[in-house]
Design a protein around this motif. Structure first.
Motif, PDB file in Angstrom:
ATOM      1  N   VAL A 133      19.428  48.332  56.369  1.00 25.76           N
ATOM      2  CA  VAL A 133      19.243  49.575  57.131  1.00 25.76           C
ATOM      3  C   VAL A 133      19.106  49.248  58.624  1.00 25.76           C
ATOM      4  N   ALA A 134      18.288  48.234  58.924  1.00 20.73           N
ATOM      5  CA  ALA A 134      18.059  47.840  60.319  1.00 20.73           C
ATOM      6  C   ALA A 134      19.377  47.409  60.985  1.00 20.73           C
ATOM      7  N   TRP A 135      20.165  46.631  60.275  1.00 22.58           N
ATOM      8  CA  TRP A 135      21.471  46.203  60.812  1.00 22.58           C
ATOM      9  C   TRP A 135      22.348  47.404  61.153  1.00 22.58           C
ATOM     10  N   GLN A 136      22.422  48.336  60.233  1.00 23.55           N
ATOM     11  CA  GLN A 136      23.297  49.500  60.449  1.00 23.55           C
ATOM     12  C   GLN A 136      22.776  50.379  61.584  1.00 23.55           C
ATOM     13  N   HIS A 137      21.448  50.538  61.667  1.00 22.94           N
ATOM     14  CA  HIS A 137      20.839  51.341  62.735  1.00 22.94           C
ATOM     15  C   HIS A 137      21.158  50.718  64.105  1.00 22.94           C
ATOM     16  N   GLU A 138      20.964  49.401  64.218  1.00 27.95           N
ATOM     17  CA  GLU A 138      21.196  48.727  65.507  1.00 27.95           C
ATOM     18  C   GLU A 138      22.682  48.680  65.851  1.00 27.95           C
ATOM     19  N   MET A 139      23.529  48.478  64.847  1.00 25.33           N
ATOM     20  CA  MET A 139      24.987  48.471  65.082  1.00 25.33           C
ATOM     21  C   MET A 139      25.443  49.826  65.625  1.00 25.33           C
ATOM     22  N   ASP A 140      24.835  50.899  65.126  1.00 22.63           N
ATOM     23  CA  ASP A 140      25.160  52.249  65.613  1.00 22.63           C
ATOM     24  C   ASP A 140      24.892  52.366  67.116  1.00 22.63           C
ATOM     25  N   HIS A 141      23.779  51.788  67.576  1.00 17.45           N
ATOM     26  CA  HIS A 141      23.458  51.822  69.012  1.00 17.45           C
ATOM     27  C   HIS A 141      24.602  51.223  69.832  1.00 17.45           C
ATOM     28  N   LEU A 142      25.176  50.129  69.333  1.00 17.15           N
ATOM     29  CA  LEU A 142      26.228  49.439  70.089  1.00 17.15           C
ATOM     30  C   LEU A 142      27.489  50.293  70.189  1.00 17.15           C
TER      31      LEU A 142
END
Ligand code: CO
Length: 173
Positions: A133-142
């Motif tokens: 979940v954390a990976w996907q959340h942070e990737m979205d920011h990029l």
């Protein structure tokens, strides 16, 4: 050094970040500052755009079994890509750029990611649950996205109303 975290509705958060080419001192300083900034705000993840740097850089630090965040366990990901995702998980998410708000979001439960570390070495990681979940959340920011974009229309409207009210109160103080 702690940097300022930009918050919604700052338009900078919609920037599509670009790849890092130089794995130099400036990058290392930024990564160290991102760690200081994330820890100072009790966060578990931070993307560079949240400190107004439009580069493909994110960090993730989930608390261990003793509820501690250790720098040696920190994930520093440069130019990350999700190469595979499957499954489904609903997780109660928050974001340092949307302070004071949490809501359930549906994402993939299992991801495979590829990224570079601060020295440019390549890595591959497979994970599930909270970390996925954390990976996907942070990737979205990029990519210029926030988790609130995933809310239903009704929840989004409620959020906008409450968030505006809260921001106004903060300004008066
Ligand atoms: Co966030």
């Amino acid at each position: 050094m702690i940097r300022e975290i930009i918050t919604y509705p700052n338009k900078l958060l919609r920037t599509v970040s670009s790849n890092v080419e130089n794995f130099d001192e400036e990058l290392h300083t930024l990564l160290d500052d991102m760690w200081d900034t994330m820890i100072a705000s009790n966060g578990v993840g931070l993307a560079a755009i949240q400190v107004a740097v439009p580069k493909n850089i994110l960090i993730i630090s989930l608390p261990d079994i003793n509820d501690e965040q250790k720098k040696e366990d920190l994930i520093e990901a440069i130019n990350p890509r999700i190469t595979h995702k499957d499954g489904e998980i609903v997780f109660n998410e928050g974001c340092l750029s949307v302070p004071g708000y949490h809501e359930e979001v549906k994402r993939a439960n299992h991801v495979v990611v590829e990224y570079q570390d601060r020295n440019g070495n390549h890595h591959k990681m497979e994970c599930e649950g909270f970390l996925a979940v954390a990976w996907q959340h942070e990737m979205d920011h990029l990519k210029g996205h926030l988790f609130i974009e995933k809310l239903s229309i009704i929840k989004r409207k409620k959020f906008e109303k409450e968030y505006k009210k809260r921001t106004k109160i903060r300004k008066i103080k």
